[in-house]
Design an enzyme around this catalytic site. Structure first.
Site, PDB file in Angstrom:
ATOM      1  N   LYS A   1      58.853  36.587  36.063  1.00 51.23           N
ATOM      2  CA  LYS A   1      58.702  35.244  36.679  1.00 51.23           C
ATOM      3  C   LYS A   1      57.352  35.151  37.413  1.00 51.23           C
ATOM      4  O   LYS A   1      56.850  33.937  37.344  1.00 51.23           O
ATOM      5  CB  LYS A   1      59.737  35.278  37.707  1.00 51.23           C
ATOM      6  CG  LYS A   1      61.037  34.915  36.905  1.00 51.23           C
ATOM      7  CD  LYS A   1      62.252  34.847  38.006  1.00 51.23           C
ATOM      8  CE  LYS A   1      63.440  34.475  37.169  1.00 51.23           C
ATOM      9  NZ  LYS A   1      64.073  35.980  36.581  1.00 51.23           N
TER      10      LYS A   1
ATOM     11  N   GLU B   1      59.419  31.583  47.134  1.00 47.49           N
ATOM     12  CA  GLU B   1      59.209  29.961  46.878  1.00 47.49           C
ATOM     13  C   GLU B   1      59.870  29.143  48.119  1.00 47.49           C
ATOM     14  O   GLU B   1      60.748  29.697  48.906  1.00 47.49           O
ATOM     15  CB  GLU B   1      59.909  29.832  45.760  1.00 47.49           C
ATOM     16  CG  GLU B   1      59.251  30.389  44.387  1.00 47.49           C
ATOM     17  CD  GLU B   1      59.926  30.091  43.197  1.00 47.49           C
ATOM     18  OE1 GLU B   1      61.120  29.392  43.252  1.00 47.49           O
ATOM     19  OE2 GLU B   1      59.426  30.604  42.232  1.00 47.49           O
TER      20      GLU B   1
ATOM     21  N   ARG C   1      64.667  32.466  24.172  1.00 46.85           N
ATOM     22  CA  ARG C   1      65.853  32.624  23.213  1.00 46.85           C
ATOM     23  C   ARG C   1      66.773  31.289  22.804  1.00 46.85           C
ATOM     24  O   ARG C   1      66.454  30.430  23.582  1.00 46.85           O
ATOM     25  CB  ARG C   1      66.800  33.658  23.665  1.00 46.85           C
ATOM     26  CG  ARG C   1      67.299  33.269  25.226  1.00 46.85           C
ATOM     27  CD  ARG C   1      68.381  33.876  25.734  1.00 46.85           C
ATOM     28  NE  ARG C   1      68.590  34.042  27.138  1.00 46.85           N
ATOM     29  CZ  ARG C   1      69.231  33.007  27.687  1.00 46.85           C
ATOM     30  NH1 ARG C   1      69.861  31.793  26.937  1.00 46.85           N
ATOM     31  NH2 ARG C   1      69.380  33.010  29.181  1.00 46.85           N
TER      32      ARG C   1
END
Length: 472
Positions: A115, A199, A291
């Site tokens: 990430k 964040e 995916r």
């Protein structure tokens, strides 16, 4: 085209992939263990092999799966979602064995699976990201300093994995100190990596995601967005396409950003860029899933594009023949996840044998499932047993069609999310599009429903009453 495809998965997604292969004329190979020897995907595949006894290891045994593919002459492996679908090492092992992994290149999976790195790459590509740390947090002290700069609340988030694990909301410094080590330990245990990001926490966001398709020749398109805001424990329950949030102009704006970013990182096959949206409709990138998504059917329903078949074609080296201007959005689609869970008991898994199973049908209704009467819901796998999808020309009609379909969907023997989903479809804020990721917390009334009573239970109760009356 491939000679044979091994499906390295189970349940409804394995059935979905096998169906796509059948339409393309490709033989399929299923894998299973003792627990699932009579499963639907085993029956539908052209060949099926038991590769393990341990149900927790079967679909994660990288080397055994590759060895089997080589033994039976399968030149491609479709991983579905979950299990090995986003495992870069498995994709690399397939490549080294001369087997095509039906998905993006392993280097891209590796990049997007981190990430911190993916956020940095997307930021450079012009994709808006949530304000926060530029990379992995080095210490609690760094987290405290950054949180003070951003302003509380903030979000601690594991750099690896998903499903809500390794995530903590911190509303003050005391909570940040308390959660820092907990989040890291949870991430280490779940994903083998305890690295964290920090964040700015966006209050009451919507969860919006864009579907992309790219080929191996640099052609990339987006298929619009989905709204996946109705969630429990950071896992989706209801998905919608298109969202009620974005105007056609904003859809085109963000879609073009997504398309260009995917092209820039050399992405091919199907993928999804996930965002959170503030109340003004501004989107911020959070991660990319490399995916097929559980909720891909809603996008297929509104675009008419078979994403799974395109996954296979792209992996086989075919160019994408659909241009962006060819993608049209028609009506609205909703997907409800039918999980074997007890919503009134904090969504605790419900195991057992399905005694009765009746699937709704009709115009604009689609069911993706591998369940049937006699199917055993075990504790070994995800609790989702089916997906119910409805389509209609308008949002209001799509909601009504879903409500009616849910009311005729009958599953007994295990508790399911169906009663809860019926109430959601009836609830006025949902119908008005006024929902965020906090929907279930803010609408406890949707959990107020009568437990389903079988007719047999009623007859038994009536017989007991009659017997007791005659016994007086």
């Amino acid at each position: 085209m491939f000679k044979k495809v091994l499906v390295a998965n189970r349940g409804e997604i394995a059935v979905r992939i096998i169906r796509a292969c059948k339409e393309l004329g490709i033989p399929t190979v299923a894998i299973y263990n003792e627990v699932e020897s009579t499963a639907r995907h085993v029956k539908l595949a052209d060949e099926a092999y038991m590769i393990g006894v341990d149900p927790l290891d079967t679909y994660l045994n990288k080397q055994r799966i590759i060895d089997l593919a080589l033994e039976v002459g399968a030149d491609a492996i479709h991983p579905g979602y979950g299990f090995l679908a986003e495992n870069a090492e498995f994709a690399r092992m397939c490549e080294e064995a001369g087997i095509t992994f039906i998905g993006p290149h392993w280097k891209v999976i590796e990049l997007m699976g981190d990430k911190a790195r993916s956020k940095e790459v997307m930021k450079k590509a012009g994709v808006p990201v949530v304000p926060g740390s530029d990379g992995v947090l080095k210490s609690l002290e760094e987290a405290k300093a950054l949180a003070k700069e951003l302003g509380y609340p903030v979000l601690l988030k594991a750099t690896a994995g998903g499903g809500g694990r390794g995530i903590r909301i911190c509303r003050n410094e005391e909570e940040l100190v308390k959660n820092y080590d907990q989040a890291s330990r949870e991430a280490e245990k779940a994903f083998g990596c305890g690295d964290l990001l920090l964040e700015k926490y966006i209050e009451n966001p919507k969860h919006i995601e864009f579907q992309v398709l790219g080929d191996k020749y640099g052609n990339v398109i987006h298929l619009g967005e989905r709204d996946c805001s109705i969630q429990r424990r950071n896992q989706k329950l209801v998905e919608i396409a298109p969202s009620l949030l974005l105007t056609p102009e904003k859809r085109e704006y963000y879609g073009e950003i997504v398309r260009k970013a995917a092209k820039e990182i050399g992405y091919y096959n199907a993928g999804t860029m996930e965002f959170i949206a503030d109340q003004e409709g501004n989107l911020y990138f959070i991660e990319m899933n490399t995916r097929i998504q559980v909720e891909h059917p809603v996008t297929e329903m509104v675009t008419g594009i078979d994403i799974v078949k395109w996954q296979i074609r792209i992996a086989a080296g075919e160019p994408l023949t659909i241009k962006q201007e060819d993608v049209k959005f028609n009506g609205y689609a909703i997907e409800c996840r039918i999980n074997a869970e007890d919503p009134k008991n904090n969504f605790a898994p419900s195991t057992g044998v399905i005694e009765r199973y009746y699937v709704p049908g009709g115009f604009g209704i689609r069911v993706e499932h591998a369940a049937a009467k006699g199917f055993e819901v075990t504790p070994y796998y995800d609790s989702m047993i089916a997906k119910l999808i409805t389509w209609a020309p308008t949002w209001e009609e799509a909601v009504e069609r879903m409500r009616a379909a849910l009311e005729t969907y009958e599953i007994t023997g295990v508790k399911t999310t169906i009663p809860l989903l019926i109430n959601i479809m009836k609830e006025k804020d949902f119908r008005a599009g006024k929902f965020t990721t906090k929907y279930l917390e803010e609408h406890p009334e949707v959990f107020e429903y009568e437990e389903h009573k079988d007719k047999e239970d009623f007859v038994a109760m009536l017989s007991a009453v009659i017997a007791a009356y005659h016994g007086l």
